[in-house]
Write a protein that holds these residues in place. Structure first.
Motif, PDB file in Angstrom:
ATOM      1  N   LYS B 262     -10.529  -4.951  -5.529  1.00 36.05           N
ATOM      2  CA  LYS B 262     -11.839  -4.393  -5.179  1.00 36.05           C
ATOM      3  C   LYS B 262     -11.727  -3.447  -3.973  1.00 36.05           C
ATOM      4  N   ARG B 263     -12.625  -2.498  -3.937  1.00 36.87           N
ATOM      5  CA  ARG B 263     -12.790  -1.610  -2.769  1.00 36.87           C
ATOM      6  C   ARG B 263     -11.505  -0.895  -2.370  1.00 36.87           C
ATOM      7  N   CYS B 264     -10.610  -0.668  -3.317  1.00 35.25           N
ATOM      8  CA  CYS B 264      -9.419   0.115  -3.004  1.00 35.25           C
ATOM      9  C   CYS B 264      -9.759   1.602  -3.066  1.00 35.25           C
ATOM     10  N   GLN B 265      -8.932   2.406  -2.402  1.00 37.79           N
ATOM     11  CA  GLN B 265      -9.057   3.857  -2.488  1.00 37.79           C
ATOM     12  C   GLN B 265      -7.680   4.417  -2.832  1.00 37.79           C
ATOM     13  N   ILE B 266      -7.605   5.057  -4.007  1.00 40.91           N
ATOM     14  CA  ILE B 266      -6.329   5.599  -4.461  1.00 40.91           C
ATOM     15  C   ILE B 266      -6.388   7.117  -4.304  1.00 40.91           C
ATOM     16  N   GLY B 267      -5.552   7.652  -3.442  1.00 42.69           N
ATOM     17  CA  GLY B 267      -5.578   9.087  -3.155  1.00 42.69           C
ATOM     18  C   GLY B 267      -5.121   9.938  -4.329  1.00 42.69           C
ATOM     19  N   GLY B 268      -5.497  11.188  -4.317  1.00 43.26           N
ATOM     20  CA  GLY B 268      -5.239  12.105  -5.426  1.00 43.26           C
ATOM     21  C   GLY B 268      -3.766  12.235  -5.756  1.00 43.26           C
ATOM     22  N   ALA B 269      -3.472  12.405  -7.043  1.00 40.97           N
ATOM     23  CA  ALA B 269      -2.116  12.681  -7.529  1.00 40.97           C
ATOM     24  C   ALA B 269      -1.133  11.550  -7.237  1.00 40.97           C
ATOM     25  N   SER B 270      -1.647  10.372  -6.959  1.00 41.54           N
ATOM     26  CA  SER B 270      -0.765   9.211  -6.790  1.00 41.54           C
ATOM     27  C   SER B 270      -0.472   8.564  -8.143  1.00 41.54           C
ATOM     28  N   SER B 271       0.588   7.774  -8.170  1.00 40.51           N
ATOM     29  CA  SER B 271       0.932   7.051  -9.399  1.00 40.51           C
ATOM     30  C   SER B 271       1.121   5.580  -9.092  1.00 40.51           C
ATOM     31  N   ILE B 272       0.629   4.763  -9.988  1.00 37.01           N
ATOM     32  CA  ILE B 272       0.740   3.313  -9.833  1.00 37.01           C
ATOM     33  C   ILE B 272       1.524   2.780 -11.027  1.00 37.01           C
ATOM     34  N   ASN B 273       2.566   2.070 -10.745  1.00 35.10           N
ATOM     35  CA  ASN B 273       3.420   1.491 -11.775  1.00 35.10           C
ATOM     36  C   ASN B 273       2.648   0.469 -12.640  1.00 35.10           C
ATOM     37  N   GLY B 274       3.143   0.206 -13.815  1.00 39.42           N
ATOM     38  CA  GLY B 274       2.523  -0.791 -14.675  1.00 39.42           C
ATOM     39  C   GLY B 274       2.910  -2.205 -14.249  1.00 39.42           C
ATOM     40  N   HIS B 275       2.117  -3.180 -14.690  1.00 40.01           N
ATOM     41  CA  HIS B 275       2.451  -4.592 -14.485  1.00 40.01           C
ATOM     42  C   HIS B 275       2.608  -4.970 -13.014  1.00 40.01           C
ATOM     43  N   ILE B 276       1.917  -4.269 -12.115  1.00 36.39           N
ATOM     44  CA  ILE B 276       1.935  -4.672 -10.709  1.00 36.39           C
ATOM     45  C   ILE B 276       0.506  -4.976 -10.278  1.00 36.39           C
ATOM     46  N   ILE B 278      -2.267  -4.780  -7.044  1.00 38.48           N
ATOM     47  CA  ILE B 278      -2.652  -4.273  -5.727  1.00 38.48           C
ATOM     48  C   ILE B 278      -3.870  -5.074  -5.291  1.00 38.48           C
ATOM     49  N   THR B 279      -3.767  -5.683  -4.140  1.00 40.09           N
ATOM     50  CA  THR B 279      -4.847  -6.567  -3.684  1.00 40.09           C
ATOM     51  C   THR B 279      -6.085  -5.762  -3.269  1.00 40.09           C
ATOM     52  N   ASP B 280      -7.141  -6.455  -2.871  1.00 40.53           N
ATOM     53  CA  ASP B 280      -8.376  -5.789  -2.446  1.00 40.53           C
ATOM     54  C   ASP B 280      -8.149  -4.959  -1.181  1.00 40.53           C
ATOM     55  N   ASP B 281      -8.994  -3.941  -1.005  1.00 37.81           N
ATOM     56  CA  ASP B 281      -9.052  -3.198   0.256  1.00 37.81           C
ATOM     57  C   ASP B 281      -7.744  -2.515   0.623  1.00 37.81           C
ATOM     58  N   VAL B 282      -7.048  -2.031  -0.387  1.00 38.88           N
ATOM     59  CA  VAL B 282      -5.835  -1.245  -0.136  1.00 38.88           C
ATOM     60  C   VAL B 282      -6.184   0.237  -0.244  1.00 38.88           C
ATOM     61  N   ILE B 283      -5.663   1.015   0.695  1.00 39.76           N
ATOM     62  CA  ILE B 283      -5.805   2.470   0.628  1.00 39.76           C
ATOM     63  C   ILE B 283      -4.422   3.069   0.369  1.00 39.76           C
ATOM     64  N   ILE B 284      -4.330   3.844  -0.725  1.00 37.57           N
ATOM     65  CA  ILE B 284      -3.093   4.575  -1.031  1.00 37.57           C
ATOM     66  C   ILE B 284      -3.389   6.039  -0.732  1.00 37.57           C
ATOM     67  N   THR B 285      -2.657   6.642   0.180  1.00 36.87           N
ATOM     68  CA  THR B 285      -2.935   8.046   0.484  1.00 36.87           C
ATOM     69  C   THR B 285      -2.386   8.935  -0.634  1.00 36.87           C
ATOM     70  N   GLY B 286      -2.803  10.176  -0.667  1.00 37.98           N
ATOM     71  CA  GLY B 286      -2.511  11.088  -1.774  1.00 37.98           C
ATOM     72  C   GLY B 286      -1.028  11.290  -2.033  1.00 37.98           C
ATOM     73  N   MET B 287      -0.700  11.562  -3.307  1.00 34.60           N
ATOM     74  CA  MET B 287       0.677  11.874  -3.732  1.00 34.60           C
ATOM     75  C   MET B 287       1.666  10.749  -3.470  1.00 34.60           C
ATOM     76  N   SER B 288       1.174   9.537  -3.432  1.00 34.42           N
ATOM     77  CA  SER B 288       2.068   8.396  -3.199  1.00 34.42           C
ATOM     78  C   SER B 288       2.457   7.749  -4.516  1.00 34.42           C
ATOM     79  N   GLY B 289       3.559   7.014  -4.480  1.00 35.18           N
ATOM     80  CA  GLY B 289       4.003   6.273  -5.658  1.00 35.18           C
ATOM     81  C   GLY B 289       4.054   4.790  -5.349  1.00 35.18           C
ATOM     82  N   VAL B 290       3.360   3.993  -6.127  1.00 39.51           N
ATOM     83  CA  VAL B 290       3.362   2.552  -5.891  1.00 39.51           C
ATOM     84  C   VAL B 290       4.218   1.910  -6.979  1.00 39.51           C
TER      85      VAL B 290
END
Lengths: 334, 334, 334
Positions: B262-276, B278-290
């Protein structure tokens, strides 16, 4: 259409060496061209293919002329000459200027009688479409849109309300212009949408590739200047500004309120942060990330190219601790 | 529409300092606003523009009030107040509640009489569309889809079979919800498609930007929770879960079976892997890879910003050998 | 549809351990399956869920058989067996073979009487559509397109002129095939468009995900070979070649004239440079950038995974100066 070499020389400004009456029907590659076809050599990488070409004519530079086994059109810009000749031999298909009976047109529209509205187009109210413009099948054009002269919407394009499109524009299928920008305010952990009151102003001689999206401004307009060329699957955020004759390759993400100057080249799959400014004549190579403003023309990069997966795994562990590792080394060195 | 400042103060909860009878017709920026317009100052970066504004009123914080040359609406959340006032001044256009004669409707559909079905919409069988919903031109809605109340599909959207859409949802043009996920099994070097049997469940108050895609589940549903906001050209893979009030900026790739809290913010052009996860209240800044799960709320990044191309070339050569270089240095230091 | 386990064993080639007459109506996950459903265990990560499953049958490997609380289908490739069984239980919906009266068909088309043309499809002139093919609502098919047998275009797809599509192909909504490639020549700081004279040749058994785009060739064709699987929002540039049975995950950018071999796997959100060659059997993991040709089969990567934002900030400062820092260290060490 066909043309003789004398004609193609005149059209392109290239110097003809050979038979002015030779008839050309098509363009092709150095390898595949045969009688009646013209080809070009602009990349020295392919120079060895020149000797064996079966083309009736080759566009090339002065340096390559000595190795040309056939008629030549000589120029110091062979690729540009090729572009001019290809445009001449392959003119854009003319349309008949009619409104298809399966199109749906709103009220108070002003559609020039020389323009073509294809089947299954839906046009809202107060829409203006100027002379010689072509609207392909499945396009949706919302209220108050204005489209210039000699513009082409291939198919399945959406122009949202109040968007303004210039002259000699080409929009490829799936393009969406004027969707709401991503404007949100937070209240108690929820998002409140900010109305996107601005629009999009897309200049003359602009081309936008398939499935690209250009959002309307939050307040004021997103502006795409004259001569801008945009490839497929490019995203342009609200209130972005793209300067004249800038080219943006495929899959670029341009965030809101980014300002890009004139004659820039943004490589494919790159991302540009919002609220930054890139000056004129900047080249961003592919897969790069621009986080901050760029004030000096030049070439900028940040892509990380692949290595063998095992080496990569070790490198990224080092990278995750790069600052600490370097600090440790520096400390030992002192 | 127009409103007086007393009304806007009441609507937004901001404290009025100035003339309650002052009429406001529009919003605009600090720089461009003129008489009859309201503006806002939420970014201290623009504070110096306040003194010169010609707006009839400014939304601002207590600290800036002393520099305000005109009427003020004071709040400790000026941007939120702006959002409320803009929503009040620019209400969403009401539709007439009718089925256009050029729409094609399947059998056994249940379409509320207050809903609007535009021209060239194609609706399959057993589709339910609840009250006050608007389906724009060119939308395709397949069999067994259910759409809630007060939802807006702008235009040229595709909802695949059995998809379920909540109330107060906004879908922008080119959105595709419920296409098959990318499920393949290998057999002798060829790929065998896995039927995608699940669907998509999209909650209330969700917004999805232009040309974004949300795949149906392989087994079970892809779930987009209430209040999620998704920008343009976002890809969400099969069986992904996005928690309440998470915001995903443009061009994000969210792989299959990823779980976002909940309440996460995923920055533009980022990628999130499958089958992982991400807990609540996480901010991923732009162009990041998780690549891996994130179990602690916080801000995470991995973008590499551009440098001058010549410096970049030297740096990536070092980076390709980073582990070896560091090993060599460490060895010498011991 | 339903089937008994004896039938599913035969269809899939898996060895049945248990009741051959047990009726299966559906597939489901280990956790959620109940009576009448079959599930599978292909990922050892979920092995502990096997003991508690309420499924009527489980597809699993020999090693897991001892822990299976119910009927089993045993195979050394459980996921492949699952794929075969799911395809058997969930056959693709058959269509009726008719041209909807709301479709618009051009002149001199050759549409097999067993094919289905849905409402609001627009088909140009000289289009060939072979047997058992389904064209969903809102598709636009331009002049001279040829589509093979048993191919499915779900909805809102655009096929540009002269594109050629094979047999048993599935195209998902929003796909655009044959839009102009991004070909430009420079003249005095402006861009001159290069006519894109080639087309797209898309082979048999190809699947293309929602909103993906495949550009036509500049000269000669863009080629997608038999058995290629492409996920959503993939961009394939002009004159690219993708070899047989290669799989490309979501949001990949494949630049013009890139050559990808057979049986490659390109991870999501990766980018492939133009004019390079990737040999057969190469795996590129997600978010990687391929700048140069890859001549050796193997696994390649370049993604940078996220770290805590504060650590990232320090690391990228080091990275921007990596070459200089290492030079300095090396100098001190000598």
């Amino acid at each position: 259409m066909s043309a003789i070499l004398a004609e193609l020389s005149k059209v392109s400004g290239a110097r003809l060496v050979g038979d002015p009456e030779c008839v050309i029907n098509a363009v092709n590659t150095l390898d595949l061209a045969s009688t009646g076809e013209i080809t070009f050599l602009s990349n020295r990488h392919y120079a060895n293919r020149l000797l064996k070409t079966k083309a009736s004519a080759v566009i090339l530079s002065e340096n390559d002329l000595k190795n040309c086994p056939t008629n030549a059109l000589v120029s110091n810009a062979p690729y540009l000459v090729y572009a001019k000749i290809a445009n001449y031999l392959y003119p854009i298909k003319q349309h008949h200027g009619a409104i298809n009976e399966k199109a749906v047109i709103g009220q108070k529209c002003n559609i020039d009688h020389t323009s073509t509205i294809s089947a299954n187009v839906v046009i809202g109210d107060n829409v203006t479409i100027n002379a010689e413009t072509y609207i392909g099948p499945g396009c949706v054009i919302a209220d108050n849109v204005c489209i210039g002269e000699n513009t082409i919407l291939i198919a399945n394009i959406t122009l949202c309300h109040d968007v303004c499109i210039g002259n000699n524009v080409i929009l490829h299928p799936g393009v969406v212009i004027g969707a709401d920008g991503f404007g949100l305010a937070q209240e108690n952990g929820e998002w409140l949408k900010i109305p996107q009151i601005g629009s999009v102003n897309l200049g003359n001689n602009v081309e936008v590739g398939a499935n690209s999206t250009i959002d309307r401004g939050a307040i004021g307009n997103t502006i795409i200047s004259n001569g801008v060329k945009i490839d497929n699957q490019v995203q342009i955020g609200h209130n972005a500004f793209v300067g004249e004759n800038t080219a943006i390759a495929g899959c670029v993400a341009l965030a809101g309120s980014a300002y890009i100057g004139k004659r820039c080249q943004i490589g494919g799959a790159s991302s540009i942060n919002g609220h930054i400014e890139i000056t004129d004549d900047v080249i961003i190579t592919g897969m790069s990330g621009v986080a901050n403003s760029i004030k000096t023309p030049g070439v900028y990069s940040s892509a990380i190219p692949v290595t063998d997966n095992k080496i990569w795994k070790r490198n990224i562990i080092r990278f995750k601790n790069l600052d600490q590792i370097i600090k440790k080394i520096m400390f030992k060195l002192e």
